[in-house]
Write an enzyme that holds these catalytic residues in place. Structure first.
Site, PDB file in Angstrom:
ATOM      1  N   THR A  38      35.129 -49.479 -19.531  1.00  5.72           N
ATOM      2  CA  THR A  38      35.819 -49.278 -18.254  1.00  5.72           C
ATOM      3  C   THR A  38      37.315 -49.569 -18.359  1.00  5.72           C
ATOM      4  OG1 THR A  38      33.832 -49.752 -17.002  1.00  5.72           O
ATOM      5  CG2 THR A  38      35.894 -50.119 -15.849  1.00  5.72           C
ATOM      6  N   SER A  75      30.076 -48.993 -23.555  1.00  8.69           N
ATOM      7  CA  SER A  75      29.415 -49.921 -24.485  1.00  8.69           C
ATOM      8  C   SER A  75      27.952 -49.549 -24.694  1.00  8.69           C
ATOM      9  CB  SER A  75      29.547 -51.358 -23.996  1.00  8.69           C
ATOM     10  OG  SER A  75      28.842 -51.535 -22.791  1.00  8.69           O
ATOM     11  N   THR A 109      31.868 -53.481 -20.540  1.00  7.17           N
ATOM     12  CA  THR A 109      31.347 -54.808 -20.204  1.00  7.17           C
ATOM     13  C   THR A 109      29.819 -54.879 -20.154  1.00  7.17           C
ATOM     14  OG1 THR A 109      31.587 -54.280 -17.863  1.00  7.17           O
ATOM     15  CG2 THR A 109      33.384 -55.510 -18.892  1.00  7.17           C
ATOM     16  N   ASP A 110      29.165 -53.715 -19.969  1.00  2.52           N
ATOM     17  CA  ASP A 110      27.717 -53.765 -19.719  1.00  2.52           C
ATOM     18  C   ASP A 110      26.951 -54.468 -20.834  1.00  2.52           C
ATOM     19  OD1 ASP A 110      28.342 -52.452 -17.435  1.00  2.52           O
ATOM     20  OD2 ASP A 110      27.421 -50.546 -17.977  1.00  2.52           O
TER      21      ASP A 110
HETATM   22  N1  GLU Z   1      30.992 -50.503 -17.898  1.00  2.00           N
HETATM   23  C1  GLU Z   1      30.706 -49.459 -18.843  1.00  2.00           C
HETATM   24  C2  GLU Z   1      30.407 -50.067 -20.219  1.00  2.00           C
HETATM   25  O1  GLU Z   1      29.923 -51.134 -20.350  1.00  2.00           O
HETATM   26  C3  GLU Z   1      31.874 -48.575 -19.038  1.00  2.00           C
HETATM   27  C4  GLU Z   1      31.717 -47.207 -18.618  1.00  2.00           C
HETATM   28  C5  GLU Z   1      32.764 -46.307 -19.300  1.00  2.00           C
HETATM   29  O2  GLU Z   1      33.235 -46.633 -20.376  1.00  2.00           O
HETATM   30  O3  GLU Z   1      33.067 -45.281 -18.731  1.00  2.00           O
HETATM   31  O4  GLU Z   1      30.689 -49.485 -21.203  1.00  2.00           O
END
Ligand code: GLU
Length: 352
Positions: A38, A75, A109-110
């Protein structure tokens, strides 16, 4: 007024010193390795590592930032193969650049806590490696990426960060990669270190620590992935009322060398799962029992220790201690690159 005769020679002596003192002190060099997430996920196109750094105001007052693009993915799309490549890249950079103060890694972050813990166990240096992300994408009101990045660079450059293992920085807090978890799907304060709390904070005046993890990591880790190009498959299966054990058997049949059960409470699972773990253990699959509760330890029950056990002992489950199920998976994958012995894997869960 007459100038004393000593003044001119003294000036000539002091002048070069004054010029030298006026030279700016060399700022610490910190390399950003961007993987995506993100923090760089702008609608209409992802920001590159160089574009990310350009968003951070006054960064050049703190560090000499260098950038490198590793990937640009959410992620959830990072693979175990990518973890290996990233760990090798970080180790090589730190080997080749003794003057590099630290490394910042951006991540979605996920699942940030998984890649951060993997680096915590496989980076073999004391210099800081700081994993950072953002909860809000660039261009939105309250984008937290620029502040988080500035904080991450400052933490990576801080002498106080040396030897603390891989650190995770968001929301002006510093966490150990071992204990940190994403505990909220949206909030800016989504990251916490469960019952242990944060290691430190990033103040406007300085980077400040309140604690450090005592468990083995980075420079004290026995895991060396420099010559490894794949990791054994380990799956995580959740315990719940009526959970069928056949998913555990299926994981083993699909090639899992290890299974982590995200057990209820201090290690319970459904009778069907219990039977399935006994079955796969006899087939040589390692089974780790971790807790889905988010706190406390999973340890052998009193009276089940080796001395009271009749011989020959059946293959036993490894107790996952206080590691969350996803972190237990990371440690088990690395453990299985060394051994399949239950006692040896149990030792690792007690030490890391
Ligand atoms: N929060 C998502 C992750 O953990 C990010 C989404 C994105 O990169 O578009 O990767």
């Amino acid at each position: 007024m007459r100038t004393p005769r000593i003044a001119l020679p003294l000036c000539l002596v002091l002048l070069p010193l004054a010029v030298e003192a006026a030279q700016p002190v060399e700022l610490p060099a910190v390399r950003l390795i961007a993987t995506g997430g993100t923090i760089s996920s702008r609608p209409g196109g992802r920001l590159t590592a160089a574009e990310l750094v350009a968003l951070v105001p006054a960064l050049d007052r703190h560090v000499r930032a260098e950038t490198e693009q590793f990937s640009n993915l959410p992620s959830s799309e990072l693979t175990v193969t990518a973890w290996l490549a990233l760990a090798r890249r970080v180790n090589r950079l730190l080997d080749e650049r003794p003057a590099l103060s630290g490394i910042v890694v951006t991540s979605g972050t996920d699942t940030l806590e998984e890649v951060a813990y993997f680096l915590h166990l496989t980076v073999r240096h004391t210099r800081p490696v700081v994993v950072v992300g953002a909860m809000r994408p660039p261009g939105t009101l309250g984008y937290d990426g620029a502040a988080n990045l500035l904080h991450a660079f400052r933490v990576a450059a801080a002498p106080a960060s040396v030897g603390r293992g891989v650190l995770v920085v968001l929301n002006a807090e510093i966490h150990s990669a071992r204990d940190v978890t994403k505990a909220n799907a949206q909030g800016l304060d989504a990251f916490g270190s469960r019952e242990y709390g944060r290691l430190g904070v990033v103040g406007h005046d300085r980077v400040l620590y309140y604690g450090r993890t005592d468990r083995r990591h980075t420079w004290r880790s026995e895991f060396d992935v420099s010559a490894i190009d794949r990791l054994p498959r380990v799956d995580v299966l959740l315990a719940y009322q009526g959970a069928p054990g056949d998913l555990i058997v299926a994981a083993a049949a699909r090639g899992a060398a290890g299974v982590v059960v995200a057990a209820s409470g201090a290690g319970s699972m459904s009778p069907s799962q219990l039977d399935a773990t006994r079955l796969v253990l006899r087939r040589g699959v390692a089974v780790v029992v971790a807790s889905r509760t988010g706190g406390g330890r999973v340890v052998p029950r009193p009276g089940t220790g080796p001395r009271k056990r009749r011989l020959p002992a059946p293959p036993r489950r490894v107790m996952g201690e206080d590691l969350s199920p996803v972190k237990a998976r990371v440690l088990l994958m690395l453990a299985l690159t060394h051994t399949r012995e239950q006692a040896e894997i149990q030792r690792m869960f007690q030490e890391y």
